[in-house]
Design a protein around this motif. Structure first.
Motif, PDB file in Angstrom:
ATOM      1  N   GLY A 158       0.802  -1.211   0.000  1.00  0.00           N
ATOM      2  CA  GLY A 158       0.000   0.000   0.000  1.00  0.00           C
ATOM      3  C   GLY A 158       0.833   1.259   0.000  1.00  0.00           C
ATOM      4  N   ASN A 159       1.161   1.758   1.207  1.00  0.00           N
ATOM      5  CA  ASN A 159       1.913   3.019   1.286  1.00  0.00           C
ATOM      6  C   ASN A 159       3.422   2.824   1.174  1.00  0.00           C
ATOM      7  OD1 ASN A 159      -0.215   4.968   1.645  1.00  0.00           O
ATOM      8  ND2 ASN A 159      -0.587   3.985   3.615  1.00  0.00           N
ATOM      9  N   ASN A 160       3.863   1.580   1.071  1.00  0.00           N
ATOM     10  CA  ASN A 160       5.282   1.310   0.820  1.00  0.00           C
ATOM     11  C   ASN A 160       5.395   0.396  -0.409  1.00  0.00           C
ATOM     12  OD1 ASN A 160       4.032  -0.699   2.416  1.00  0.00           O
ATOM     13  ND2 ASN A 160       5.998  -1.497   3.085  1.00  0.00           N
ATOM     14  N   GLY A 207      11.081   3.486   8.812  1.00  0.00           N
ATOM     15  CA  GLY A 207       9.620   3.457   8.611  1.00  0.00           C
ATOM     16  C   GLY A 207       9.118   4.695   7.906  1.00  0.00           C
ATOM     17  N   GLN A 208       9.964   5.320   7.134  1.00  0.00           N
ATOM     18  CA  GLN A 208       9.592   6.580   6.480  1.00  0.00           C
ATOM     19  C   GLN A 208       8.865   6.286   5.169  1.00  0.00           C
ATOM     20  OE1 GLN A 208      12.938   9.011   5.211  1.00  0.00           O
ATOM     21  NE2 GLN A 208      11.790  10.873   5.627  1.00  0.00           N
ATOM     22  N   SER A 209       7.720   6.919   5.007  1.00  0.00           N
ATOM     23  CA  SER A 209       6.970   6.714   3.766  1.00  0.00           C
ATOM     24  C   SER A 209       7.478   7.673   2.694  1.00  0.00           C
ATOM     25  CB  SER A 209       5.480   6.952   3.998  1.00  0.00           C
ATOM     26  OG  SER A 209       5.254   8.301   4.340  1.00  0.00           O
ATOM     27  N   TYR A 211       5.515   9.160   0.844  1.00  0.00           N
ATOM     28  CA  TYR A 211       4.563  10.274   0.937  1.00  0.00           C
ATOM     29  C   TYR A 211       5.161  11.387   1.796  1.00  0.00           C
ATOM     30  CZ  TYR A 211       0.604  12.983   2.589  1.00  0.00           C
ATOM     31  OH  TYR A 211      -0.227  14.024   2.938  1.00  0.00           O
ATOM     32  N   GLU A 212       5.681  11.000   2.952  1.00  0.00           N
ATOM     33  CA  GLU A 212       6.295  11.998   3.837  1.00  0.00           C
ATOM     34  C   GLU A 212       7.564  12.566   3.213  1.00  0.00           C
ATOM     35  OE1 GLU A 212       7.507  10.505   7.652  1.00  0.00           O
ATOM     36  OE2 GLU A 212       8.488  12.385   8.199  1.00  0.00           O
ATOM     37  N   ASN A 215       6.603  14.861   0.104  1.00  0.00           N
ATOM     38  CA  ASN A 215       5.708  15.990   0.359  1.00  0.00           C
ATOM     39  C   ASN A 215       6.257  16.939   1.415  1.00  0.00           C
ATOM     40  OD1 ASN A 215       3.016  15.684  -1.200  1.00  0.00           O
ATOM     41  ND2 ASN A 215       3.491  13.624  -0.504  1.00  0.00           N
ATOM     42  N   TYR A 216       6.931  16.393   2.406  1.00  0.00           N
ATOM     43  CA  TYR A 216       7.355  17.246   3.514  1.00  0.00           C
ATOM     44  C   TYR A 216       8.849  17.166   3.820  1.00  0.00           C
ATOM     45  CZ  TYR A 216       2.320  16.881   4.062  1.00  0.00           C
ATOM     46  OH  TYR A 216       0.977  16.877   3.820  1.00  0.00           O
TER      47      TYR A 216
ATOM     48  N   LEU B 206      -4.236  10.311   0.996  1.00  0.00           N
ATOM     49  CA  LEU B 206      -3.938  11.517   1.773  1.00  0.00           C
ATOM     50  C   LEU B 206      -3.768  12.735   0.871  1.00  0.00           C
ATOM     51  CD1 LEU B 206      -1.425  10.328   4.501  1.00  0.00           C
ATOM     52  CD2 LEU B 206      -3.602  11.450   4.900  1.00  0.00           C
ATOM     53  N   THR B 207      -3.333  12.513  -0.345  1.00  0.00           N
ATOM     54  CA  THR B 207      -3.117  13.642  -1.260  1.00  0.00           C
ATOM     55  C   THR B 207      -4.435  14.340  -1.587  1.00  0.00           C
ATOM     56  OG1 THR B 207      -3.130  12.002  -3.018  1.00  0.00           O
ATOM     57  CG2 THR B 207      -0.995  12.828  -2.343  1.00  0.00           C
ATOM     58  N   GLU B 210      -5.367  16.753   1.233  1.00  0.00           N
ATOM     59  CA  GLU B 210      -4.658  18.033   1.139  1.00  0.00           C
ATOM     60  C   GLU B 210      -5.209  18.878  -0.009  1.00  0.00           C
ATOM     61  OE1 GLU B 210      -0.516  17.470   1.297  1.00  0.00           O
ATOM     62  OE2 GLU B 210      -0.047  19.566   0.914  1.00  0.00           O
ATOM     63  N   MET B 226       4.093  14.954  11.620  1.00  0.00           N
ATOM     64  CA  MET B 226       4.192  13.555  11.241  1.00  0.00           C
ATOM     65  C   MET B 226       5.546  13.020  11.741  1.00  0.00           C
ATOM     66  SD  MET B 226       3.726  12.208   7.387  1.00  0.00           S
ATOM     67  CE  MET B 226       2.862  10.703   7.101  1.00  0.00           C
ATOM     68  N   MET B 227       5.560  11.791  12.138  1.00  0.00           N
ATOM     69  CA  MET B 227       6.820  11.159  12.547  1.00  0.00           C
ATOM     70  C   MET B 227       6.924   9.799  11.869  1.00  0.00           C
ATOM     71  SD  MET B 227       6.585  12.090  16.589  1.00  0.00           S
ATOM     72  CE  MET B 227       8.005  11.200  17.198  1.00  0.00           C
ATOM     73  N   HIS B 228       8.092   9.222  11.917  1.00  0.00           N
ATOM     74  CA  HIS B 228       8.250   7.867  11.412  1.00  0.00           C
ATOM     75  C   HIS B 228       9.249   7.121  12.294  1.00  0.00           C
ATOM     76  CE1 HIS B 228      11.307  10.218   9.067  1.00  0.00           C
ATOM     77  NE2 HIS B 228      12.073   9.263   9.552  1.00  0.00           N
ATOM     78  N   GLN B 241       7.928  16.066  11.951  1.00  0.00           N
ATOM     79  CA  GLN B 241       7.989  16.803  10.688  1.00  0.00           C
ATOM     80  C   GLN B 241       6.717  17.651  10.591  1.00  0.00           C
ATOM     81  OE1 GLN B 241      10.209  16.863   7.789  1.00  0.00           O
ATOM     82  NE2 GLN B 241       8.762  18.532   7.392  1.00  0.00           N
ATOM     83  N   ILE B 243       3.652  19.708   9.258  1.00  0.00           N
ATOM     84  CA  ILE B 243       2.820  19.636   8.060  1.00  0.00           C
ATOM     85  C   ILE B 243       2.049  20.942   7.935  1.00  0.00           C
ATOM     86  CG2 ILE B 243       0.922  18.433   6.918  1.00  0.00           C
ATOM     87  CD1 ILE B 243       1.755  15.920   8.424  1.00  0.00           C
ATOM     88  N   LYS B 275      -7.313  18.664   9.405  1.00  0.00           N
ATOM     89  CA  LYS B 275      -6.906  19.845   8.630  1.00  0.00           C
ATOM     90  C   LYS B 275      -8.027  20.893   8.635  1.00  0.00           C
ATOM     91  CE  LYS B 275      -3.589  17.981   5.243  1.00  0.00           C
ATOM     92  NZ  LYS B 275      -3.422  16.548   5.447  1.00  0.00           N
ATOM     93  N   LEU B 295      -0.070   6.117   9.428  1.00  0.00           N
ATOM     94  CA  LEU B 295       0.012   5.768   7.993  1.00  0.00           C
ATOM     95  C   LEU B 295       0.359   4.283   7.881  1.00  0.00           C
ATOM     96  CD1 LEU B 295       0.038   7.349   5.186  1.00  0.00           C
ATOM     97  CD2 LEU B 295       2.496   7.009   5.294  1.00  0.00           C
ATOM     98  N   PRO B 296      -0.514   3.485   7.248  1.00  0.00           N
ATOM     99  CA  PRO B 296      -0.250   2.042   7.249  1.00  0.00           C
ATOM    100  C   PRO B 296       0.765   1.600   6.203  1.00  0.00           C
ATOM    101  CG  PRO B 296      -2.365   2.482   6.215  1.00  0.00           C
ATOM    102  CD  PRO B 296      -1.805   3.816   6.641  1.00  0.00           C
ATOM    103  N   PHE B 297       1.623   0.687   6.602  1.00  0.00           N
ATOM    104  CA  PHE B 297       2.542   0.001   5.702  1.00  0.00           C
ATOM    105  C   PHE B 297       2.032  -1.424   5.498  1.00  0.00           C
ATOM    106  CE2 PHE B 297       7.019   2.036   5.504  1.00  0.00           C
ATOM    107  CZ  PHE B 297       6.458   3.256   5.200  1.00  0.00           C
ATOM    108  N   ALA B 311       2.372   2.490  10.715  1.00  0.00           N
ATOM    109  CA  ALA B 311       3.836   2.603  10.725  1.00  0.00           C
ATOM    110  C   ALA B 311       4.326   4.007  11.024  1.00  0.00           C
ATOM    111  CB  ALA B 311       4.389   2.163   9.370  1.00  0.00           C
ATOM    112  N   SER B 312       3.517   5.001  10.736  1.00  0.00           N
ATOM    113  CA  SER B 312       4.013   6.368  10.786  1.00  0.00           C
ATOM    114  C   SER B 312       2.918   7.267  11.378  1.00  0.00           C
ATOM    115  CB  SER B 312       4.363   6.778   9.347  1.00  0.00           C
ATOM    116  OG  SER B 312       4.867   8.058   9.300  1.00  0.00           O
TER     117      SER B 312
END
Lengths: 294, 357
Positions: A158-160, A207-209, A211-212, A215-216, B206-207, B210, B226-228, B241, B243, B275, B295-297, B311-312
């Motif tokens: 999914g997100n990865n 664990g960094q996406s 997306y992050e 985008n950021y 998520l896009t 926004e 946001m963190m990871h 981080q 946003i 938001k 945020l799911p992985f 995950a995040s």
């Protein structure tokens, strides 16, 4: 999977069969006309020896950012290399080489319910010093710059969903060339090894996406210092050159392209073992052809 | 022949050194170094992937142990959960039994983003909405939308008789384009206010969150963090981080907005609520959202079962977790009387609020 390897080999041989047939007709005249120096050595200033090969390989992909499992499958490979004599120091001791190599492939997990697609393009440019041990044996060593770009895409995630592969740095190279005869038929066996030394490799955090990151964050911050300790990789190429025409040589190779990384607690590898068939030929630069090469 | 000391030239020694370095010996040394690097470098291979009930159990537990992001927030003792569930694993248990045990173990995390997928079933935790009133009925909503409402990608919209715009967005999987938003907001520009209804929206991209929210602000706003995870330990996290929500440079809405929510609002829809709640023109009305702020992985087990996990983590602008949902500004529930009379209490209350504004 074995069935696919079988089909791939049949396809390769079918494409190359006309060349083999023509080669057989020319062998007798070739034996008379060709000396080792003409076909199997780097001779003459400004001459460029080129080799282009295509092949099919066994692929093993692993990236814990996507999955804890190794995925195995097939790769289609391309490799083009060129070696050019340089007249530096007034002799034939120096050679520059340029390699463009790549593969596209797919791989499945062990229970074959998930598939990944991948590609990797490698470019390197190097300078090699040549030592002629005797008339038959040459050793070359040197180094240069290396650039790898590719991706591994997992169709289930999914997100990865994918991992971007990007690295650059310095490469140490070594090469052994052995010219020999079998029943007076000239052949050449060469082994080439390349080991990435220091450079930079892209890797997201554990664990960094993406997306992050995109985008950021700042993707450039994810370039990590790489060395043989965290990216132990190696490229092996074992080639047998068989002269077939007066101007072209058949090449059969084994390509072992091993990429590994352990950065940010993420572990990855790409093992690609390919059987390659291609041709070697010489070309000459235009300035040299018109007598302007120095 | 001895070298004449008077003619000693340091550069000749240097030259000799260089020649030696580039001699056969030097090259052999280089090759030996290359081989050393080759053999000294260990192979990087997969670890502990055994396709047995025990192997799959351990793989799932370890995967979550190293990558799940809410152990501390939810105060889950994952080690004791391992001991508790390991007793239920046997070498001969059937696939269905293993799936049930693993699903029960994942339920301990009480997380809607944690799932286990086999070809036969999906293990899920849905108590975050199943234990609460729905506050939404599609048949009643149809009365407000009518039959000639407009559709732009995943957005349905119309103008209510009170000259209030009504937009329904049921899933953040539904596509949203910039030109579609332009068309929708232009059409609704004559309205005195806007109801943006995301009830039953379980998330998606998520896009899109926004993209839509940027149509409701005229300035850059800090909406969260946001963190990871940056390592396998439970407290290995990156620094937060920031946003920021930037205003769209296209058509932007300038009048009051009511955002309707219920317990089904989850994940990207929860993020959208966060938001929008930060923006001055927006009032959040309805029920608390369902949450889902990790945020799911995705990963997998040795037997090929797919695993999804948070995950995040992301947070609101005050650096508070929104994993457990977001409180509305105005709490409104669908009443029994309105349900019987086919009235949507939430839409009616939103219309009233906007008309009073």
């Amino acid at each position: 999977m074995n069935r696919y390897i079988h089909y791939g080999l049949i396809a390769l041989v079918s494409v190359l069969f006309p060349f083999f047939a023509e080669a057989q007709d020319d062998v007798a005249s070739l034996m008379k006309q060709t000396s080792l120096c003409d076909t199997l050595d780097f001779c003459g200033n400004g001459r460029i020896r080129q080799a282009t090969s295509l092949g099919i390989g066994y692929l093993n992909e692993y990236d814990t950012y996507l999955s804890p499992q190794e995925y195995t499958g097939l790769s289609l490979n391309y490799r083009n290399e060129s070696y050019r004599n340089r007249s530096w120091q007034g002799g034939d001791k120096w050679i520059t080489n340029k390699v463009v190599q790549g593969y596209i492939g797919y791989s499945d997990n062990k229970v074959q319910n998930s598939r990944a697609y991948s590609f990797l393009v490698t470019y390197h440019y190097g300078v090699l010093r040549r030592w002629r041990v005797n008339n038959r044996l040459q050793l070359l060593a040197g180094g240069g710059g290396l650039l790898d770009v590719g991706t591994l895409y997992n169709t289930r995630n999914g997100n990865n969903p994918a991992q971007f592969r990007f690295s650059f740095g310095l490469l140490a190279q070594g090469m052994v060339i052995w010219n020999f005869n079998v029943f007076h038929y000239p052949l050449r066996l060469s082994y080439e090894v390349g080991v990435p030394l220091v450079g930079a490799t892209f890797m997201p955090h554990y664990g960094q996406s993406y997306y992050e990151l995109y985008n950021y964050g700042e993707p450039i911050e994810q370039l990590n210092f790489s060395s043989p300790f965290n990216t132990p990789s190696i490229l092996n190429l074992l080639s047998l050159d068989i002269p077939t025409w007066s101007h072209m040589t058949l090449r059969i190779s084994y390509l072992g392209d091993i990429h590994q990384a352990e950065i940010n607690h993420l572990r990855s590898h790409s093992y690609n073992h390919a059987f390659m068939i291609g041709f070697v030929w010489d070309s000459i630069t235009l300035p040299s052809f018109f007598g302007q090469h120095k | 022949m001895k070298e004449n000391k008077n003619n000693y030239n340091p550069f000749s020694t240097l030259n000799k050194c260089i020649k030696l370095h580039f001699s056969m010996r030097g090259m052999v040394n280089l090759l030996v170094c290359c081989l050393f690097l080759l053999f000294a470098s260990s192979c990087i291979r997969e670890e502990n992937q055994v396709d047995t009930p025990q192997g799959n159990f351990e793989a799932l537990w370890k995967l979550l142990d190293e990558r799940y992001c809410f152990f501390d927030v939810k105060q889950v003792d994952w080690d004791s959960i391992h001991d508790e569930y390991a007793k239920r694993i046997t070498d001969t248990m059937p696939e269905g039994g293993l799936f049930e045990v693993l699903g029960d173990m994942l339920d301990e995390l009480k997380d809607g983003h944690v799932n286990l997928y086999s070809t036969a079933d999906v293990a899920r935790y849905w108590d975050w909405y199943e234990d609460y009133p729905h506050n939404f009925n599609e048949d009643i909503q149809d009365r407000y939308l009518g039959v000639d409402y407009k559709i732009s990608g995943g957005l349905k919209y119309c103008i209510l008789p009170e000259n209030i715009g009504y937009v329904y967005y049921g899933s953040f999987e539904g596509s949203v384009s910039e030109s579609g938003l332009d068309d929708m907001l232009s059409y609704l520009a004559v309205c005195d206010g806007l109801i943006f209804d995301i009830r039953d929206n379980g998330g998606g991209m998520l896009t899109y969150s926004e993209k839509i929210a940027s149509r409701f602000t005229n300035e850059k706003v800090r909406v969260g963090y946001m963190m990871h995870k940056n390592g396998p330990d439970h407290d290995d996290f990156s620094s937060p981080q920031a946003i920021d929500l930037k205003p769209s440079n296209r058509f932007r809405w300038q009048r009051p907005v009511v955002l309707l929510t219920n317990r089904h609002v989850f994940s990207a829809a929860n993020d959208f609520t966060n938001k929008m709640k930060t923006l001055p023109l927006v009032t959040v009305m309805g029920d608390r959202t369902g949450g889902g702020a990790g945020l799911p992985f995705t990963s997998e087990l040795p037997n090929g079962w797919l695993v999804r996990f948070s995950a995040s983590p992301y947070f609101n602008a005050d650096m508070e977790t929104i994993e457990f949902g977001i409180e509305p500004d105005v709490e409104v529930a669908l009443t029994v009387d309105d349900y019987v009379n086919r009235h949507d209490t939430l839409i009616d209350a939103a219309v009233k609020l906007l008309m009073n504004n």
